[in-house]
Structure formats: C-alpha cells, structure tokens
Design an enzyme around this catalytic site. Sequence first.
Site, PDB file in Angstrom:
ATOM      1  N   LYS A  66     -69.491  21.723   7.617  1.00 51.87           N
ATOM      2  CA  LYS A  66     -68.213  21.745   8.321  1.00 51.87           C
ATOM      3  C   LYS A  66     -68.060  22.966   9.213  1.00 51.87           C
ATOM      4  O   LYS A  66     -67.603  22.880  10.336  1.00 51.87           O
ATOM      5  CB  LYS A  66     -67.065  21.710   7.316  1.00 51.87           C
ATOM      6  N   ARG A 110     -69.217  23.376   3.191  1.00 51.90           N
ATOM      7  CA  ARG A 110     -69.938  24.310   4.057  1.00 51.90           C
ATOM      8  C   ARG A 110     -71.450  24.122   3.996  1.00 51.90           C
ATOM      9  O   ARG A 110     -72.189  24.726   4.780  1.00 51.90           O
ATOM     10  CB  ARG A 110     -69.621  25.761   3.648  1.00 51.90           C
ATOM     11  N   ASN A 142     -74.846  34.264   3.643  1.00 51.77           N
ATOM     12  CA  ASN A 142     -74.500  33.239   4.633  1.00 51.77           C
ATOM     13  C   ASN A 142     -74.758  33.869   5.985  1.00 51.77           C
ATOM     14  O   ASN A 142     -74.282  34.970   6.248  1.00 51.77           O
ATOM     15  CB  ASN A 142     -73.015  32.869   4.443  1.00 51.77           C
ATOM     16  N   GLY A 143     -75.529  33.183   6.851  1.00 56.13           N
ATOM     17  CA  GLY A 143     -75.844  33.736   8.167  1.00 56.13           C
ATOM     18  C   GLY A 143     -77.340  33.714   8.408  1.00 56.13           C
ATOM     19  O   GLY A 143     -78.082  33.050   7.667  1.00 56.13           O
ATOM     20  N   CYS A 192     -73.100  27.357   4.581  1.00 55.11           N
ATOM     21  CA  CYS A 192     -73.379  28.069   3.336  1.00 55.11           C
ATOM     22  C   CYS A 192     -72.048  28.619   2.810  1.00 55.11           C
ATOM     23  O   CYS A 192     -71.235  29.136   3.578  1.00 55.11           O
ATOM     24  CB  CYS A 192     -74.356  29.235   3.478  1.00 55.11           C
ATOM     25  N   HIS A 209     -75.199   2.610  36.384  1.00 57.03           N
ATOM     26  CA  HIS A 209     -76.226   3.581  36.761  1.00 57.03           C
ATOM     27  C   HIS A 209     -77.222   3.826  35.630  1.00 57.03           C
ATOM     28  O   HIS A 209     -77.818   4.890  35.545  1.00 57.03           O
ATOM     29  CB  HIS A 209     -75.565   4.887  37.207  1.00 57.03           C
ATOM     30  N   GLU A 211     -71.902  10.787  13.164  1.00 51.95           N
ATOM     31  CA  GLU A 211     -71.826  11.768  12.078  1.00 51.95           C
ATOM     32  C   GLU A 211     -71.826  11.128  10.697  1.00 51.95           C
ATOM     33  O   GLU A 211     -72.511  11.591   9.799  1.00 51.95           O
ATOM     34  CB  GLU A 211     -70.524  12.586  12.188  1.00 51.95           C
ATOM     35  N   LYS A 267     -67.987  10.521  15.952  1.00 51.96           N
ATOM     36  CA  LYS A 267     -67.586  10.199  14.573  1.00 51.96           C
ATOM     37  C   LYS A 267     -68.539   9.175  13.973  1.00 51.96           C
ATOM     38  O   LYS A 267     -68.963   9.293  12.826  1.00 51.96           O
ATOM     39  CB  LYS A 267     -66.169   9.604  14.523  1.00 51.96           C
ATOM     40  N   GLU A 276     -65.555  11.195  21.477  1.00 54.21           N
ATOM     41  CA  GLU A 276     -65.205  11.576  20.111  1.00 54.21           C
ATOM     42  C   GLU A 276     -65.464  10.401  19.150  1.00 54.21           C
ATOM     43  O   GLU A 276     -65.947  10.587  18.028  1.00 54.21           O
ATOM     44  CB  GLU A 276     -63.737  12.041  20.060  1.00 54.21           C
ATOM     45  N   TRP A 308     -76.742  25.516   3.173  1.00 55.02           N
ATOM     46  CA  TRP A 308     -77.092  24.642   4.291  1.00 55.02           C
ATOM     47  C   TRP A 308     -78.331  25.296   4.899  1.00 55.02           C
ATOM     48  O   TRP A 308     -78.248  26.380   5.480  1.00 55.02           O
ATOM     49  CB  TRP A 308     -75.944  24.590   5.300  1.00 55.02           C
TER      50      TRP A 308
HETATM   51  C1  G6P Z   1     -69.058  21.380  12.947  1.00 52.58           C
HETATM   52  C2  G6P Z   1     -68.170  20.330  12.299  1.00 52.58           C
HETATM   53  C3  G6P Z   1     -67.394  19.591  13.377  1.00 52.58           C
HETATM   54  C4  G6P Z   1     -66.607  20.575  14.232  1.00 52.58           C
HETATM   55  C5  G6P Z   1     -67.518  21.656  14.823  1.00 52.58           C
HETATM   56  C6  G6P Z   1     -66.720  22.774  15.482  1.00 52.58           C
HETATM   57  O1  G6P Z   1     -70.048  20.757  13.677  1.00 52.58           O
HETATM   58  O2  G6P Z   1     -68.937  19.424  11.537  1.00 52.58           O
HETATM   59  O3  G6P Z   1     -66.514  18.675  12.764  1.00 52.58           O
HETATM   60  O4  G6P Z   1     -65.971  19.896  15.262  1.00 52.58           O
HETATM   61  O5  G6P Z   1     -68.293  22.263  13.782  1.00 52.58           O
HETATM   62  O6  G6P Z   1     -65.971  23.430  14.492  1.00 52.58           O
HETATM   63  P1  G6P Z   1     -64.644  24.250  14.756  1.00 52.58           P
HETATM   64  O7  G6P Z   1     -64.264  24.770  13.405  1.00 52.58           O
HETATM   65  O8  G6P Z   1     -65.020  25.347  15.697  1.00 52.58           O
HETATM   66  O9  G6P Z   1     -63.658  23.309  15.335  1.00 52.58           O
END
Ligand code: G6P
Length: 617
Positions: free
Chosen positions: A612, A27, A100-101, A2, A513, A497, A494, A490, A75
């Site tokens: 994000k 956000r 926000n929160g 948000c 396994h 996502e 990606k 990772e 969000w």
């Molecule tokens: C969200 C973002 C990710 C990020 C994660 C942790 O899920 O979409 O890309 O890795 O938060 O965020 P930070 O700001 O703590 O690295």
Amino acid sequence: MCGIVAAIASQDVLTTLIEGLQRLEYRGYDSAGVALLNSDGKLTRVREVGKVAALEAALALQPASGKVGIAHTRWATHGRPSQSNAHPHVSGEHLAVVHNGIIENHEPLRQQLRNEGYTFTSETDTEVVAHLVAREFDRTGELTAAVQATLSQLEGAYALAVMHAEQPDTLVGARKGSPLVVGLSEEGYYLGSDPLALLPVTRQFHYLKEGDVVSLTPAGVVIHDEKGQVVTREVHHFAHEDSATGKAGYRHFMLKEIFEQPKAVADTLSSLLGDDRVRIDALGPGAAALLDSVKQVHIVACGTSYHAGQVARYWLEELAGIPCQVEVASEYRYRQVVVQPGTLFLTLSQSGETADTLAALRFAQARQDGQGQSAYLGTLAICNVPGSSLVRESDLCVLTKAGPEIGVASTKAFTTQLAALMVVVLALRQLGQGASDEEARIVAGLKALPEILSQALHLSDDIAELATKFVDRHHTLFLGRGKQYPIAMEGALKLKEISYIHAEAYAAGELKHGPLALIDEDMPIVAVAPNCELIEKLKSNLQEVRARGGELFIFADPEARFTQGDGVHVMTLPICCPQLAPILYTLPLQLLSYHVAVLKGTDVDQPRNLAKSVTVE
Ligand code: G6P
C-alpha cells in the site's frame, strides 16, 4: 512498504508485536518475523515466509517471550521472499534489527565487512546494518551511539528498530526517508511504521522527523535530531476511529472502503463549503494569498493519486483557466521541468509517505529561478494522513477525511482527493474570476454528491452479475473521453491490481490509431459514458468497436441514451452535476474490479507483489 513494530514494556510484548504486524500487513506481506529479548537477556528470533498468520503458526511451535522486541512484515526489495531474507536480521547472538527502506551503498559496505570477517546469511541490504551496528557497539558499548555511528555510513532510506542483548533495557529507532512513529503509554514505549499498528496500546504519538534517532528505555523516550542534539517533538493524539481491526461485516476491507465513500466525501467537504461557494479561508492560513498569485499548476503523484491529478487538469483548465501539467513523481523528480513564474506545485498522496512523491516535493522546493529564488510559488499537498511527511513539508495542506485505508488498492482516498481537488479548483476560480453561478452549481453538486454516491452503490449486485463475464478474460480495454479518460485509467488500474487481468485505458478517440487491432469477441470493452458534450463522439467510437465483435459494457446515465442489446450491456447510473461525474463513475468501476477479483479468488485486500505504502524508490 515493509512494516516495523517494536516495543519495550513492563509486560511481555509478543502480542503487541503480532497485532501490530497484522495491522501493518498492508505495507508488505511476503514474509514476517519477530525477535524478542527474554529476562535472561537471550535473543529469540522466529521468521516465516508468507503472511503474519504463518508467523503465528510458527510461534505456536516455537514460543518466544520478552519485554523488549522488534518485528517486521516484508515487501521484498533485495532478495526474494524467503526465510533467510526475512527480518529481523542479526549479527552474532546479541544484535537484531528490522529495516524499512533501501541502503543504496550496501555493496561496498558488505565487501568491507566481509574483509573484516563478518559472514552474511541473507541477500538483503539490511544485514549490513546489523553488522555495522554490532561493530560500533563493540567499540562504544552503547546502543544509541552505535546506531548514530552507523547511520553516518549509510546512504539511502531507512526506518530502523534495533536491540542488543547486552543492553536489554534499550530499544533504538531511526528514520530517514521512511516513516517511523513513537508510541507512548503508561505500560511502555513503542515504534511503528504507522500509528495504526499501535492503536491497541496507545493513541499518543511522536512523529519522528528526518534524521531523528530515538532511544526508548523504561525511564522514557529521548530523541536526537540529525546533528545529535537532544530535541523534543510534539505529542500528537490520534483521533480517528480505530477502523483498522474490523471489516464491519464486509467480506473485504476494499468493499468496506468502497461503501464508506459517501461518508468520506461528505466528511472531506464538510468544512470546505459555504452556502454557494467554497471557503478559501478553510484551506488554511495563507491559502488565499498563495492561491491568488497562481498562474500555473504542476501536479505530481503516483498510482491512483496520479489519476486524480489527471482529472484535476481538466477542471483547472476548464473552470479556472489555469494551465496545468500532471506527471508521475518517479519521472518528474529526474527531469528539469521548466517552471514558469507563478507556478504552484501540488502533490497528491493518500499516505503522505510515498518515496517518489516526497522526493519530487523536495526536488521542487530546491529548484531556483535565475535570481536564486524559489522557482515555485509554493507547495500544496492534498493528503489523507495528518502529520505525514508530505503534510509537514508542504506550505499548504488540504486534508482528505477518508479515514485509514487498509485495502492495498486505493478507493476512498481517490474520490476524496477528487472532492478536495474540486474545492481547490473552485477557490482558484473564485480568486481569479469572482463568485459565479457555475461555482454555485458545482457547490450544490458537491453537497448532493454523497447521496448520489450512495445510490450508485446500490448497483453492486448488478455489477457482480456483470463481473461473471470478465472472469475468464485475459485482457480488457477501458475507454473514456475528456475528464472520463482518467477515470477509465483508474478503472483499468483497479482491474489489473486486484484481478490480475491485463487492462488498458484509452482515450476513445485514439482507438483507431492502434488498439482497434486488438478488438475481437474475447475483448470486453468498458466505456465510461455519462451524458456530456462528447457523448456522440464516444458513441461513434463504440459503434466501431461493436462492428468488430467487441462486447461493450457501458456505464452511463439515462440522458446518454444507450440501448441494451446483443453484445451491449448498459449499467445505468444516477444523473449528477456533469463536472462531478468523474467522482461518481469511479464507484461502479471499483465495484466491477472488486467482484471480478472475488470471483477469481484473488487476494483482494493484499494483491500479489504490491504494497500500500511505497516508501522505497
Ligand atoms: C501504491 C498503492 C496505490 C497508491 C500509490 C500511491 O502503489 O498500492 O494504491 O495509489 O501507492 O500512494 P499514495 O499514498 O502516495 O497515494
């Protein structure tokens, strides 16, 4: 998670609010809204489901103006994305709030307000805040006092911006658990979830502290701390380039940010490396003394940052001989992890505002040993945002210099975290074992890294070609061994996502396994395979996959000696310092996900359901 932007100025603020929302869209982007107080003291509110562009279209049909306004990009937490759940929320015709929160005690508060005759038009937790502030305003006749009286009734996390038509020269903001900055300019005063939102109007900011309440009026800014005392907060100058507006000719922010990695890594390392060793003094005052006593490290983070921590575990144990435990913050904060004497608590975060990571830090700081002393030796944050909560609340901080990252899927923040982590690991090694040839080799490797990363980016077109083979697949397996295993994790994250293809990562030795049962012609297998001491073992694992019809996509260097063939695609990367291969091999996996997503036509920079900065638990 948000985004809030608010303004009180000498001119109409709608443009500032809309531009701010566009800059905060990373956000949250399921709905957006704005409320303005015009010169007659009338409140106008416009809200729309979807992105800020949809709100702009609505505003074209239903114009709004005013010198005081609040705006929000959402969000969804409580209540689905809909117009009635979109912020701002109002109470009657005079009060509007954006939030926000999460207000955790919203249920009892809602019941209490209903009993008093208030009606609710949304499913959100925020609407209780609107009614509470309106009720307190009716009692006190003053907005700041009304907000303060409301906050004492709230449990949970919030950043808030509130305005009231009967006090049209005042905008009130508050923060606890969610970020909020105050922007200062000659023309007006502003609130934003992130300074980026306000760069078109100012570069001067106060970063509010937990519990702060701020009143903005044409006469100035007054900040009260959580005890209600008037306090002064430092003015920070935002020095970064304003890269948030432009994609610099790239189709997406994510692609721009992938290509910025050589520079971001170079910038991060620039002050941290000496001739042939890392500069411990550059890690900050007190760093040498703290790091010298470290016997063990606990790393806590979320998402992509957590994967960086996983790589660091291999480095810490192999290079510094220091035991390390890595955990996602949402688990760590609810466990009674055993803390041995001499343990450093290390957090990783791009934003420095991730709710679980921050809560984990506070939880760790509160832990005590048998003598009532701090259980941890100290706390160190590796973070991309100076002035963020994580930075302010940690004992030591190493700032990554990735610059603002806008694409929701993290790229340059990850590789710069890895570069900074390697510096910390080498500092611990130097303090424990003295300077060594190994350290000198890795420092030389770090210096050469930006150039090698640039070379890897030349593979983008070839990887785009490879991506065509993933577009119609529903599942993908990523494999790696040793410190490439977190890179496989990772890579899988990606792909999930941004392309919405289900992807999983496995340590290749674990295939037999279970996951081998999944292998058939429809399952592409991505292998992260630089030459290393485990390469022959990885090759055997890949043979087992190929024997069962799995199509292999191998990222390797020439020394790993893979041969392209039927069902085996090899992408050749430059050779780099073996310890730094995790950083290099991240780039082709980012590019693979990116190109698959583009081919699938997904929203690369703002993937569905994600945000994000996750500032709620
Ligand atoms: C969200 C973002 C990710 C990020 C994660 C942790 O899920 O979409 O890309 O890795 O938060 O965020 P930070 O700001 O703590 O690295």
